[in-house]
Design an enzyme around this catalytic site. Structure first.
Site, PDB file in Angstrom:
ATOM      1  N   ASN A 310       0.861  -1.265  -0.071  1.00  0.00           N
ATOM      2  CA  ASN A 310      -0.054   0.052  -0.097  1.00  0.00           C
ATOM      3  C   ASN A 310       0.947   1.247   0.108  1.00  0.00           C
ATOM      4  OD1 ASN A 310      -2.758   1.211   2.050  1.00  0.00           O
ATOM      5  ND2 ASN A 310      -2.258   1.594   0.234  1.00  0.00           N
ATOM      6  N   TYR A 343      -7.824  13.888   0.123  1.00  0.00           N
ATOM      7  CA  TYR A 343      -7.545  12.684   1.180  1.00  0.00           C
ATOM      8  C   TYR A 343      -7.298  13.440   2.551  1.00  0.00           C
ATOM      9  CZ  TYR A 343      -5.207   8.864   3.688  1.00  0.00           C
ATOM     10  OH  TYR A 343      -4.644   8.023   4.783  1.00  0.00           O
ATOM     11  N   GLU A 352     -10.968   8.539   8.401  1.00  0.00           N
ATOM     12  CA  GLU A 352      -9.914   8.517   7.107  1.00  0.00           C
ATOM     13  C   GLU A 352     -11.041   8.985   6.003  1.00  0.00           C
ATOM     14  OE1 GLU A 352      -6.596   6.276   4.894  1.00  0.00           O
ATOM     15  OE2 GLU A 352      -8.378   4.930   5.761  1.00  0.00           O
ATOM     16  N   TYR A 354     -11.901  10.242   1.885  1.00  0.00           N
ATOM     17  CA  TYR A 354     -11.577  10.367   0.394  1.00  0.00           C
ATOM     18  C   TYR A 354     -12.563  11.147  -0.345  1.00  0.00           C
ATOM     19  CZ  TYR A 354      -8.281   6.242   0.956  1.00  0.00           C
ATOM     20  OH  TYR A 354      -7.198   5.566   1.468  1.00  0.00           O
ATOM     21  N   GLU A 443      -2.501   7.030  -4.461  1.00  0.00           N
ATOM     22  CA  GLU A 443      -2.523   5.992  -3.712  1.00  0.00           C
ATOM     23  C   GLU A 443      -2.684   4.694  -4.692  1.00  0.00           C
ATOM     24  OE1 GLU A 443      -4.547   3.559  -0.016  1.00  0.00           O
ATOM     25  OE2 GLU A 443      -5.250   5.665  -0.623  1.00  0.00           O
TER      26      GLU A 443
END
Length: 458
Positions: A310, A343, A352, A354, A443
């Protein structure tokens, strides 16, 4: 120049050539051309405005004569049309437009014909309430053209400057690009030709998506900025004396990120590293082998591979807030699972989040849609919530929710205003905490790829 997607800039001059955007095949054979620029709208009436009624009262127009466009030193009425081949579709205009203040977008489908077009255009030298579009000559006062376009569907888009005659064209990427007159040459779909001198006059400029004889073509694009580049000290369209696109007298693009940064490029390679560059905070993080990103004055570049597992490369503002307006353009080339997004994190509660504009082989997040939010001139996004159990976070391994806005159609440049997304999430019961950051992220997850990102925070 970046070449992820192709846009054509075409200047039409003289008397011998073909006005492609006004209806001719890619072979260069003339089909036909309109008589006037002004009521070149796509509606079925003849009143000169862009709505579908037959009156001239301007009740849904910028004024009674149509939708007026202002593009730096160019000005004239805007229009849309489908070229000379019937059967295609194009969005009607609904407002006037000023370059750099907003985006004007059109979409539709074209039939199997080169002359089926999705056109968005304007006159370049036309007074308000005038039915006549006069010639405009670059002369020695202008060195070229600046254009910024978002392609929401990856189709060919061309930009023409119009009069009867030869075509001069230049190949450019999506996003913002500055072209000198000498970058243009005849033959829009060839590799050689006569260079354009910048001396010949033209009367209009138009974008269009061309049809194809082999298949129908769907298109969706937005015009963000367009203006002739002045040879004065200042080449933007904001009316001040500096060279940035804001309206103050300083030379930075805004108070948060300085487009005139003089810091050297900074490459960092690590599993985790953060720091400041050009007024923004960068971070690289992987849960595999070390990854790399290069911070540039304009933004950053990212390159990742399977070994990174990741991989996140991001740059933005900390601690952030619900106010940033983010303008960006990316040459984004993922191979596998990847996101291009706004983000960040909040704390208390730990969230978190997005706002995803583009992705690789998989559209995130794979959970049930709970709503959607539409932002004017920016697009419509589906809203999701997902749960992470004992996963990496800014507070170590913890369990937390992820909030998502995922654009219904992908794009790799444009504007993202974050507040409408945060407000929409709240309406669906998605409660955020205190902001830790607002960043633009590339990402990759068990994939590979590269990206070259230009980003500006306002």
């Amino acid at each position: 120049m970046r070449t992820a997607s192709l846009i054509w800039v075409v200047i039409v001059v003289g008397m011998a050539g073909c006005l492609v955007g006004w209806g001719c095949s890619d072979s260069g054979n003339r089909v036909s051309s309109p008589d006037v620029i002004g009521d070149g709208d796509s509606d079925s009436d003849s009143d000169g405005d862009g709505d579908s009624d037959a009156d001239s009262d301007g009740d849904s127009d910028a004024d009674a004569d149509g939708y007026y466009f202002a593009a730096g030193d160019w000005g004239g009425y805007g229009y849309t049309n489908v070229g000379t081949t019937p059967g295609g579709s194009v969005t009607d205009l609904s407002a006037g437009w000023t370059s750099g203040d907003s985006s004007v977008c059109v979409s539709g489908q074209l039939v199997q014909d080169y002359s089926s077009l999705g056109v968005l255009g304007m006159a370049v030298n036309q007074e308000r309430h005038s039915g006549t579009a006069d010639d405009w000559s670059p002369g020695s006062n202008y060195s070229g053209v600046y254009v910024d376009i978002t392609k929401n569907i990856n189709t060919t888009i061309r930009l023409e400057l119009l009069t009867d005659g030869d075509t001069y064209c230049a190949e450019i990427p999506a996003g913002g690009v500055e072209l000198d007159w000498s970058d243009f040459a005849t033959s829009c779909w060839g590799t050689s030709g006569t260079a354009y001198s910048g001396a010949q006059p033209f009367t209009g400029v138009q974008l269009y998506a061309p049809g194809d004889t082999a298949t129908t073509v769907s298109y969706d694009y937005c015009l963000n900025e367009l203006y002739p580049i002045s040879t004065d000290a200042d080449s933007d369209s904001d009316g001040d004396a500096d060279s940035d696109a804001d309206s103050d007298a300083d030379s930075d693009a805004d108070s948060d990120s300085d487009s005139d940064c003089t810091q050297a490029d900074l490459t960092v390679c690590n599993t985790f590293e953060t720091g400041d560059h050009c007024g923004l905070t960068y971070e690289i993080w992987t849960d595999g082998s070390a990854g790399c990103m290069t911070n540039t004055a304009a933004g950053f570049t990212a390159t990742w591979n399977q070994g990174n597992a990741n991989y996140l490369a991001r740059k933005g503002v900390r601690p952030g807030s619900n106010q940033p307006v983010v303008n960006y353009s990316a040459d984004y080339q993922p191979n596998g699972n990847s996101y291009l997004a706004i983000y960040g994190w909040t704390q208390n509660p730990l969230i978190e989040y997005y706002i995803v504009d583009s992705w690789g082989s998989w559209r995130p997040p794979g959970t049930e849609k709970i709503g959607e939010v539409s932002v004017t001139n920016e697009g419509t996004y589906d809203i999701y919530r997902s749960w992470r159990e004992n996963a990496p976070s800014i507070e170590g391994n913890k369990s937390f929710y992820q909030f998502w806005s995922v654009r219904q159609t992908q794009r790799t440049s444009g504007t993202i205003t974050v507040k409408p997304h945060f407000d929409a999430w709240a309406q669906f019961g998605l409660t955020m905490g205190s902001f830790y950051e607002v960043s633009l992220v590339v990402e990759g997850y068990q994939s590979s790829g590269n990206a070259d990102v230009t980003v500006n925070f306002q």
